[in-house]
Design a protein around this motif. Structure first.
Motif, PDB file in Angstrom:
ATOM      1  N   PRO A 105       0.866  -1.189   0.000  1.00 25.69           N
ATOM      2  CA  PRO A 105       0.000   0.000   0.000  1.00 25.69           C
ATOM      3  C   PRO A 105       0.897   1.231   0.000  1.00 25.69           C
ATOM      4  O   PRO A 105       2.049   1.156   0.424  1.00 25.69           O
ATOM      5  N   LEU A 106       0.364   2.321  -0.473  1.00 28.64           N
ATOM      6  CA  LEU A 106       1.239   3.474  -0.665  1.00 28.64           C
ATOM      7  C   LEU A 106       0.507   4.774  -0.345  1.00 28.64           C
ATOM      8  O   LEU A 106      -0.625   4.978  -0.785  1.00 28.64           O
ATOM      9  N   MET A 125       6.927   8.874   1.772  1.00 29.19           N
ATOM     10  CA  MET A 125       6.223   7.776   1.142  1.00 29.19           C
ATOM     11  C   MET A 125       5.886   6.812   2.275  1.00 29.19           C
ATOM     12  O   MET A 125       6.772   6.369   3.000  1.00 29.19           O
ATOM     13  N   GLY A 126       4.591   6.563   2.455  1.00 28.54           N
ATOM     14  CA  GLY A 126       4.203   5.578   3.458  1.00 28.54           C
ATOM     15  C   GLY A 126       3.971   4.254   2.792  1.00 28.54           C
ATOM     16  O   GLY A 126       3.228   4.175   1.816  1.00 28.54           O
ATOM     17  N   ARG A 152       0.318  -0.818  12.232  1.00 32.18           N
ATOM     18  CA  ARG A 152       1.171  -0.356  13.343  1.00 32.18           C
ATOM     19  C   ARG A 152       2.013   0.834  12.897  1.00 32.18           C
ATOM     20  O   ARG A 152       2.797   0.735  11.957  1.00 32.18           O
ATOM     21  N   ALA A 153       1.835   1.930  13.587  1.00 33.15           N
ATOM     22  CA  ALA A 153       2.558   3.155  13.201  1.00 33.15           C
ATOM     23  C   ALA A 153       3.890   3.230  13.942  1.00 33.15           C
ATOM     24  O   ALA A 153       4.046   3.996  14.882  1.00 33.15           O
ATOM     25  N   ILE A 208       8.328   5.806   5.368  1.00 36.09           N
ATOM     26  CA  ILE A 208       7.928   5.448   6.737  1.00 36.09           C
ATOM     27  C   ILE A 208       6.818   4.409   6.647  1.00 36.09           C
ATOM     28  O   ILE A 208       6.235   4.227   5.570  1.00 36.09           O
ATOM     29  N   PRO A 209       6.497   3.716   7.699  1.00 33.71           N
ATOM     30  CA  PRO A 209       5.404   2.739   7.633  1.00 33.71           C
ATOM     31  C   PRO A 209       4.102   3.416   7.220  1.00 33.71           C
ATOM     32  O   PRO A 209       3.868   4.585   7.570  1.00 33.71           O
ATOM     33  N   VAL A 210       3.271   2.693   6.516  1.00 40.27           N
ATOM     34  CA  VAL A 210       2.077   3.295   5.919  1.00 40.27           C
ATOM     35  C   VAL A 210       1.144   3.857   6.994  1.00 40.27           C
ATOM     36  O   VAL A 210       0.557   4.932   6.820  1.00 40.27           O
ATOM     37  N   ALA A 211       1.039   3.169   8.110  1.00 41.24           N
ATOM     38  CA  ALA A 211       0.137   3.654   9.166  1.00 41.24           C
ATOM     39  C   ALA A 211       0.655   4.977   9.726  1.00 41.24           C
ATOM     40  O   ALA A 211      -0.121   5.898  10.019  1.00 41.24           O
TER      41      ALA A 211
END
Ligand SMILES: Nc1ncnc2c1ncn2[C@@H]1O[C@H](COP(=O)(O)OP(=O)(O)O)[C@@H](O)[C@H]1O
Ligand SMILES: [Mg+2]
Lengths: 402, 228
Positions: A105-106, A125-126, A152-153, A208-211
């Motif tokens: 996912p982006l 960009m997540g 999880r953020a 970074i992580p998507v969340a």
């Protein structure tokens, strides 16, 4: 007259009229060579571009929010309906297909990044751990995002080379905490890749992580879902599956667009093929135009050789035989032109490959065939008139030098 | 073997009709030696070209070896020319880029004879024309007399029955001219029908038969009493 003698006779007269022969050879071979060179360049460019696209990700299906017909002035826009969000749960649902090997996912956005007293605007960009493989990215140092639950953020990030250079300079970046918006993120790794991907400069990005990205950008919707399929053949199944699944999850509304990397590659492929055909065609026309030069030179040649033609008739050559002699000579000349042209053209392509190895400049088979056929038929066609003229010469007048 | 009946050859020059040959009746037998004389423009060359089938009569009949040439098509004429007729021209008409040998070989080439069979014939011709050491010379490396001997070798390589020579000594000095005439006559001695157009009345006297042309007509047709 034996065919071997006809050929030999033609060969001797080509040798006998050296400057005329060389002039015609030049015209013909340069045209042939330019067909080969131009098409090789076009074909090389096509292969280069499609290859570059393929390297962005193989067998990729991309889901984006909004129906493509309704983007812009579509019905739903006019009625004030905005497409439903494309959520992380939607993306999660798409993993449930055997042909899907990876999903990323982006989210994309721009925020301010800062470390110590340095700050600048940056594209973030997540995404998830999967995107590294999916995009064929490489790491310069450290690690990529860890494999965690998508929602999880975690406060970690991976940065592009340019960010590293501009924010950290000579300092070591890995393990440092940078500030993005209001939150702090620990730098896990540095991307090695260069160039642009999905229209983003990968040297100038923070991943970074998507969340984390969704909360940072304050959006519940994804920008894209990237899906890698098991095989090229499976792509259409996955496209249908993605449309069906999302439609079901969005209460029967088909409000996403699903495109394949293939479609993009094919578009470029088509454009560059057309371009190759076009330049090849132009060069082939110039080849045909060189036929006019051939005709002129042949006409002069015939007028220079009226006495010879008259003599051949006196020695017992029929008009038909004269015609065959002249045409054979023209054919030999054209063949020679093709051979020299191929040597020049293929040699030129070799030179281009040496200078630009990335551009695999090989002329396509069709171009070689076409230049061969056009050259030979041009040579024959344009010597037909001079040959006909020669065969009709009156022997008495010719021998008297009229 | 050569029979011309009521031959006319007209040329249209503007409004005017030139009667280059005007009612020619002529028979020539195998092995004859005929000289054709007459002022310039009297039709000598036209007569020779017609006999050689390079030109066609406006009216009249021409028989060569009992075949009616008037009825032949272009291909048959070409073949007959190759087989039966040899030409020698004042201007030699050698192909400059070909060697003496290759020039002599041409009629055999046109006849479709392969190189195996050509070689001994050409060797023989070179020998009899005394050109062995000139075989690989180009025409511009040969003297006038040698050039004409190459042309004679070429004209006779297919062993034709008729040899037509239009002022063969016109471009030669006295000595080489005499040499060429000698060569032609010796060919006639071996049976070839020899027809020579000449201005040289001396040569005329050497031939068996002498034709005098004026204004496209045969003014006199005399058998010489002197035999060489
Ligand atoms: N192709 C031609 N067109 C017009 N007139 C010609 C042509 N050939 C020959 N003649 C004319 O026919 C006549 C005979 O010419 P020719 O046979 O060459 O004469 P000779 O060889 O006796 O000098 C001359 O008047 C000449 O001008
Ligand atoms: Mg004359």
């Amino acid at each position: 007259m034996l065919s071997s003698d006809i050929i030999l006779y033609g060969w001797k007269s080509l040798k006998g009229y050296r400057s005329r022969t060389i002039l015609m050879l030049l015209a013909m071979s340069i045209s042939v060579a330019s067909v080969l060179l131009l098409t090789a360049l076009g074909e090389g460019a096509r292969r280069y571009v499609t290859g570059e696209f393929a390297s962005l990700g193989t067998n990729m299906v991309i889901v984006l929010p909004g129906k493509s017909e309704t983007v812009g002035m579509g019905l739903s826009t006019m009625m004030g309906v905005t497409p439903r969000d494309l959520t992380l749960d939607d993306a999660q649902a798409l993993t449930r297909h055997p042909a899907v090997t990876r999903i990323a996912p982006l989210n994309i956005g721009a925020v301010e990044v800062s470390w110590q007293n340095r700050k600048r605007e940056v594209t973030i960009m997540g995404s998830t751990q999967e995107i590294l493989e999916l995009r064929h990215w490489k790491l310069l140092a450290g690690q990529f995002l860890p494999k965690t639950d998508w929602d999880r953020a975690t406060p970690v990030c991976v940065i592009g080379k340019k960010i590293r250079d501009e924010i950290f300079g000579a300092h070591s970046a890995i393990g440092q905490w940078i500030r993005l918006g209001d939150n702090r993120y620990r730098v896990l790794g540095i991307l090695a890749s260069e160039g642009r991907s999905l229209d983003i400069d990968v040297e100038d990005v923070v991943i970074i992580p998507v969340a984390s990205a969704q909360s940072l950008l304050n959006t519940p919707s994804l920008f894209r879902i990237l899906i890698e399929t098991r095989s090229r053949e499976a792509m259409q199944t996955v496209v249908d599956f993605a449309i069906g699944t999302i439609k079901q999850r969005h209460h029967g509304e088909e409000d996403v667009t699903v495109v394949t990397q293939d479609a993009v590659i094919q578009t470029f492929d088509k454009i560059l093929s057309a371009l190759t055909y076009a330049v090849g065609g132009i060069a082939a026309i110039s080849l045909a135009v060189s036929g006019i030069l051939i005709m002129n030179v042949m006409l002069v040649a015939v007028s220079q050789r009226t006495a010879e033609i008259g003599l051949l008739k006196a020695l017992g050559a029929s008009s038909q035989k004269i015609l065959i002699l002249i045409l054979t000579e023209a054919l030999q000349l054209s063949l020679l032109g093709v051979v020299v042209g191929f040597i020049l053209g293929l040699g030129g392509c070799w030179g281009i490959r040496l200078a630009l190895p990335a551009l695999q400049a090989y002329p396509p088979i069709w171009a070689m065939l076409a230049s061969f056929i056009v050259a030979i038929s041009t040579g024959l066609l344009f010597s037909l008139l001079p040959a006909k003229q020669a065969s009709k010469l009156d022997p008495v007048n010719s021998l008297q030098g009229h | 073997m050569i029979k011309l009946e009521k031959i006319h050859r007209n040329f249209q020059v503007g409004e005017q009709t030139v009667h280059a040959l005007d009612d020619i009746n002529l028979q020539i037998s195998q092995g004859e030696y005929l000289s054709v004389m007459g002022p310039s423009g009297s039709g000598k060359s036209t007569l020779l070209n017609l006999i050689g089938m390079l030109d066609h009569a406006t009216s009249g009949q021409y028989y060569l070896n009992d075949q009616n040439v008037t009825e032949m098509n272009e291909q048959q004429e070409a073949a007959a020319r190759n087989k039966h007729i040899g030409f020698v021209f004042q201007a030699f008409h050698l192909i400059p880029r070909l060697s003496a040998r290759e020039n002599i070989e041409l009629p055999l080439l046109l006849a479709g004879i392969d190189s195996e069979q050509r070689r001994p014939k050409v060797d023989q011709a070179l020998q009899s024309m005394n050109l062995i050491d000139r075989a690989h010379h180009k025409p511009d490396q040969l003297s006038g007399g040698q050039r004409q001997r190459v042309a004679i070798a070429r004209a006779t390589i297919t062993e034709p029955s008729v040899l037509l020579a239009d002022e063969p000594t016109g471009n030669l000095d006295q000595k080489s001219g005499a040499d060429v005439i000698q060569t032609l006559e010796s060919l006639n001695d071996r049976g070839i029908t020899l027809i020579v157009v000449t201005h040289d009345s001396h040569l005329g006297k050497r031939s068996m038969r002498s034709l005098k042309m004026v204004d496209g007509r045969i003014e006199s047709d005399k058998l010489a009493d002197n035999t060489r």
